[in-house]
Design a protein around this motif. Structure first.
Motif, PDB file in Angstrom:
ATOM      1  N   VAL A   1      77.568  65.990  58.511  1.00  0.00           N
ATOM      2  CA  VAL A   1      78.174  64.790  57.990  1.00  0.00           C
ATOM      3  C   VAL A   1      79.657  64.985  58.450  1.00  0.00           C
ATOM      4  N   LEU A   2      80.480  65.856  58.755  1.00  0.00           N
ATOM      5  CA  LEU A   2      81.690  66.168  59.451  1.00  0.00           C
ATOM      6  C   LEU A   2      81.844  65.527  60.578  1.00  0.00           C
ATOM      7  N   PHE A   3      80.682  65.702  61.544  1.00  0.00           N
ATOM      8  CA  PHE A   3      80.703  64.864  62.962  1.00  0.00           C
ATOM      9  C   PHE A   3      80.354  63.595  62.549  1.00  0.00           C
ATOM     10  N   LEU A   4      79.634  62.921  61.952  1.00  0.00           N
ATOM     11  CA  LEU A   4      79.558  61.622  61.815  1.00  0.00           C
ATOM     12  C   LEU A   4      80.901  60.770  61.120  1.00  0.00           C
ATOM     13  N   MET A   5      81.476  61.617  60.248  1.00  0.00           N
ATOM     14  CA  MET A   5      82.701  61.155  59.769  1.00  0.00           C
ATOM     15  C   MET A   5      84.027  61.012  61.001  1.00  0.00           C
ATOM     16  N   ALA A   6      83.904  62.021  61.841  1.00  0.00           N
ATOM     17  CA  ALA A   6      84.765  62.102  62.926  1.00  0.00           C
ATOM     18  C   ALA A   6      84.447  60.918  63.917  1.00  0.00           C
ATOM     19  N   LEU A   7      83.097  60.878  64.220  1.00  0.00           N
ATOM     20  CA  LEU A   7      82.994  59.827  65.094  1.00  0.00           C
ATOM     21  C   LEU A   7      83.241  58.185  64.452  1.00  0.00           C
ATOM     22  N   LEU A   8      82.811  58.285  63.270  1.00  0.00           N
ATOM     23  CA  LEU A   8      83.505  56.814  62.682  1.00  0.00           C
ATOM     24  C   LEU A   8      84.830  56.769  62.692  1.00  0.00           C
ATOM     25  N   LEU A   9      85.669  57.821  62.343  1.00  0.00           N
ATOM     26  CA  LEU A   9      87.038  57.692  62.376  1.00  0.00           C
ATOM     27  C   LEU A   9      87.364  57.242  63.774  1.00  0.00           C
ATOM     28  N   GLY A  10      87.049  57.995  64.778  1.00  0.00           N
ATOM     29  CA  GLY A  10      87.404  57.685  66.227  1.00  0.00           C
ATOM     30  C   GLY A  10      87.131  56.448  66.704  1.00  0.00           C
ATOM     31  N   LEU A  11      86.026  55.932  66.117  1.00  0.00           N
ATOM     32  CA  LEU A  11      85.913  54.431  66.501  1.00  0.00           C
ATOM     33  C   LEU A  11      86.382  53.304  65.767  1.00  0.00           C
ATOM     34  N   VAL A  12      86.741  53.658  64.488  1.00  0.00           N
ATOM     35  CA  VAL A  12      87.697  52.489  63.573  1.00  0.00           C
ATOM     36  C   VAL A  12      89.058  52.736  63.626  1.00  0.00           C
ATOM     37  N   LEU A  13      89.493  53.875  64.007  1.00  0.00           N
ATOM     38  CA  LEU A  13      91.009  53.991  63.988  1.00  0.00           C
ATOM     39  C   LEU A  13      91.868  53.218  64.751  1.00  0.00           C
TER      40      LEU A  13
END
Length: 163
Positions: A29-41
């Motif tokens: 879950v933490l990995f998916l959140m970091a991935l999404l944040l990296g794409l959206v930020l």
């Protein structure tokens, strides 16, 4: 005979189900959140900068329109002073001042108060006319704007994506 109650099998299974998440599930879950944040930020940051620049331009054009309104209302000349090097501006006879943050001035047609120091102004007169002026502005992203003040009518216009 001692009577000790035995625990039913159902209670044991219920306790296991309440144990929580495994470490692997939390890491996933933490990995998916970091991935999404990296794409959206990065997109959010660009949007925020673009809107901040637009707000700066709206504030500047509002100040120009306020200067014209004040000149017509009072029947006097009102000037907006602009320093091209720093991007700072101020309205004569008022506490209103600001800066063109995030937007660079690439060309200007003003009444020059001090050409060596890149300081000039646009004057607004009591009859609604102005000294006129043009400012070519550009964002760091390459988006260009042209701000024009019509000499006869005093109309302030801002156009985007001009070459």
């Amino acid at each position: 005979m001692s009577c000790r109650p035995r625990r039913p099998e159902a209670n044991r299974e219920a306790r296991r189900a309440q144990g929580g998440f495994s470490l692997l599930e939390l890491v996933a879950v933490l990995f998916l959140m970091a991935l999404l944040l990296g794409l959206v930020l990065p997109g959010l940051i660009r949007s925020w900068e673009r809107e901040s620049n637009r707000a700066t331009l709206r504030e500047f054009t509002t100040t120009l329109r306020t200067a014209r309104s004040e000149a017509v209302t009072r029947g006097l000349r009102v000037r907006l002073f602009l320093d091209l090097k720093t991007g700072r501006y101020r309205l004569e006879g008022s506490t209103r001042e600001g800066a063109l943050k995030g937007v660079g001035l690439s060309d200007a047609q003003l009444v020059w108060q001090n050409p060596e120091k890149s300081q000039g102004y646009i004057a607004f007169y009591g009859d609604g006319s102005t000294s006129g002026g043009k400012l070519a502005l550009a964002e760091a992203t390459g988006r260009r704007y042209l701000l024009e003040v019509e000499p006869i009518t005093g109309k302030v216009s801002l156009r985007s994506n001009v070459n």
